[in-house]
Design an enzyme around this catalytic site. Structure first.
Site, PDB file in Angstrom:
ATOM      1  N   SER A   1       0.840  -1.197   0.000  1.00  0.00           N
ATOM      2  CA  SER A   1       0.000   0.000   0.000  1.00  0.00           C
ATOM      3  C   SER A   1       0.874   1.245   0.000  1.00  0.00           C
ATOM      4  CB  SER A   1      -0.915   0.021   1.236  1.00  0.00           C
ATOM      5  OG  SER A   1      -0.150   0.125   2.425  1.00  0.00           O
TER       6      SER A   1
ATOM      7  N   LEU B   1       3.197   4.384  -0.163  1.00  0.00           N
ATOM      8  CA  LEU B   1       4.487   4.683  -0.784  1.00  0.00           C
ATOM      9  C   LEU B   1       5.120   3.435  -1.384  1.00  0.00           C
ATOM     10  CD1 LEU B   1       6.004   6.962   2.037  1.00  0.00           C
ATOM     11  CD2 LEU B   1       4.579   7.657   0.088  1.00  0.00           C
TER      12      LEU B   1
ATOM     13  N   ASP C   1       7.513 -10.035   8.503  1.00  0.00           N
ATOM     14  CA  ASP C   1       7.588  -8.971   9.501  1.00  0.00           C
ATOM     15  C   ASP C   1       9.013  -8.434   9.463  1.00  0.00           C
ATOM     16  OD1 ASP C   1       8.029  -7.513  11.897  1.00  0.00           O
ATOM     17  OD2 ASP C   1       6.542  -8.691  12.981  1.00  0.00           O
ATOM     18  N   VAL C   2       9.170  -7.121   9.296  1.00  0.00           N
ATOM     19  CA  VAL C   2      10.507  -6.558   9.114  1.00  0.00           C
ATOM     20  C   VAL C   2      11.410  -6.754  10.323  1.00  0.00           C
ATOM     21  CG1 VAL C   2       9.779  -4.879   7.387  1.00  0.00           C
ATOM     22  CG2 VAL C   2       9.728  -4.245   9.822  1.00  0.00           C
TER      23      VAL C   2
ATOM     24  N   CYS D   1       9.969   0.817   2.969  1.00  0.00           N
ATOM     25  CA  CYS D   1       8.871   1.737   3.280  1.00  0.00           C
ATOM     26  C   CYS D   1       8.061   1.305   4.497  1.00  0.00           C
ATOM     27  CB  CYS D   1       7.925   1.848   2.087  1.00  0.00           C
ATOM     28  SG  CYS D   1       8.681   2.469   0.581  1.00  0.00           S
TER      29      CYS D   1
ATOM     30  N   TYR E   1       7.259   7.903  17.464  1.00  0.00           N
ATOM     31  CA  TYR E   1       7.398   7.952  16.006  1.00  0.00           C
ATOM     32  C   TYR E   1       8.568   8.837  15.603  1.00  0.00           C
ATOM     33  CZ  TYR E   1       6.106   8.626  11.094  1.00  0.00           C
ATOM     34  OH  TYR E   1       6.117   8.666   9.730  1.00  0.00           O
TER      35      TYR E   1
ATOM     36  N   THR F   1      -1.440   8.994   2.049  1.00  0.00           N
ATOM     37  CA  THR F   1      -1.225   7.569   2.275  1.00  0.00           C
ATOM     38  C   THR F   1      -2.352   7.012   3.144  1.00  0.00           C
ATOM     39  OG1 THR F   1       0.082   7.967   4.267  1.00  0.00           O
ATOM     40  CG2 THR F   1       1.274   7.899   2.163  1.00  0.00           C
TER      41      THR F   1
END
Length: 252
Positions: free
Chosen positions: A15, A17, A57-58, A83, A158, A193
Site C-alpha cells: 500500500s 508509498l 515482519d521486518v 517503506c 514515532y 497515504t
C-alpha cells in the site's frame, strides 16, 4: 544503476508509498518482491503489477530472509526500498498524570527503527556478494519522516524512531562504501497515504494548505519517482532527502 533485470525488495509494498514504488520499479524492468505483513493486500498488489509477494515482519530475520531468498531466485538483489513502518501517539504524561507507556514506545521503535536496521543489514549482506554493475553492487533506500526533525506533541515514539533512521544513514553509507553499496533515506512530509486516509476530509484539507508549495498532500508516485532517481544516480549516497514541499511542522 540500471535496475532493469535486477531484483528489488520493497517493504511495505502492499500500500501507499511502497505500492507506488513497487509499480514504478516493475515498469522500469526490475523483478520486484513485495515484503509486507500476511494481513496486507500484498497478493493482490503483486498480481496487479507482475511482482511476487512474500509475507514477512521486518523485525523477524527468518521471514525477511525468505523474501530475500525469493528475490535472489529471480535475479541478483541490487536494490532495497524500505517503506514499512507505522505511526502511533504517546504523551510523556497522560491526562491522569500517569507516565506514558514504555510498552507502546518500545513497540513502535522496534517496528520502525529496529525493523529498518534488520532489513538493511540482511539486504546489504546479500548485495555484498554481487558482481559489480555500473561500479556498484547495490543501493538501499530507507524511509524516515519530517517528524525526525519537527516531531509534534504526541509523536515522541514515532519521531525518535524516524530520527534514528536519519542518524543511521550516513554511518551505514560509510560502513558499506568499500563494498560499493549506497545508503540513502527519504523523509516524506504530508503524503496522501493510508495513514492520513483515516482522518476527516476537513482535517486533510487543512494539512494540505499548510504546505507552502505545492499546497497539497504529496502523492505516493512522487515518493516512487525520487526512489527511482536515487537508484539511478550513483552520486546520491549517505544523505536524507526531505520530500515535503518546504513544510515545517508546528508543535501541534
Amino acid at each position: 544503476m540500471n535496475i532493469n533485470g535486477s531484483s528489488v525488495v520493497v517493504t511495505g509494498g502492499a500500500s501507499g508509498l511502497g505500492a507506488a514504488t513497487a509499480r514504478r520499479l516493475t515498469d522500469e524492468g526490475a523483478k520486484v518482491v513485495i515484503l509486507d505483513l500476511p494481513t496486507s493486500a500484498g497478493d493482490q498488489v503483486a498480481a496487479d503489477i507482475g511482482a511476487i509477494f512474500v509475507p514477512a515482519d521486518v523485525t523477524d530475520p527468518e521471514t525477511v530472509n525468505e523474501a530475500l531468498d525469493a528475490a535472489e531466485t529471480l535475479a541478483p538483489l541490487r536494490a532495497l526500498v524500505h517503506c514499512a513502518g507505522r505511526g502511533g501517539t504517546l504523551r510523556l504524561v497522560d491526562r491522569d498524570g500517569n507516565p506514558g507507556s514504555l510498552e507502546v514506545y518500545e513497540s513502535l521503535v522496534r517496528t520502525n527503527l529496529i525493523g529498518s536496521f534488520n532489513v538493511l543489514r540482511l539486504s546489504a549482506a546479500r548485495m555484498a556478494k554481487n558482481e559489480e554493475l555500473d561500479g556498484e553492487r547495490g543501493v538501499c533506500i530507507l524511509t524516515a519522516s519530517i517528524a525526525a526533525y519537527e516531531g509534534q506533541i504526541g509523536q515522541i515514539p514515532y519521531a525518535s524512531s524516524k530520527a534514528g533512521i536519519v542518524g543511521m544513514t550516513l554511518v551505514a553509507a560509510r560502513d558499506l562504501a568499500r563494498k560499493h553499496i549506497r545508503v540513502m533515506t527519504i523523509a516524506p512530509g504530508l503524503f496522501d497515504t493510508p495513514i492520513l486516509s483515516r482522518l476527516s476530509e476537513e482535517f486533510r484539507d487543512s494539512l494540505a494548505q499548510s504546505v507552502p508549495h505545492p499546497s497539497r498532500l504529496g502523492t505516493p508516485e512522487e515518493y516512487a519517482s525520487l526512489a527511482q532517481h536515487i537508484i539511478a544516480n550513483p552520486m546520491l549516497n549517505g544523505e536524507t532527502i526531505r520530500l515535503d514541499g518546504a513544510v515545517r511542522m508546528a508543535p501541534r
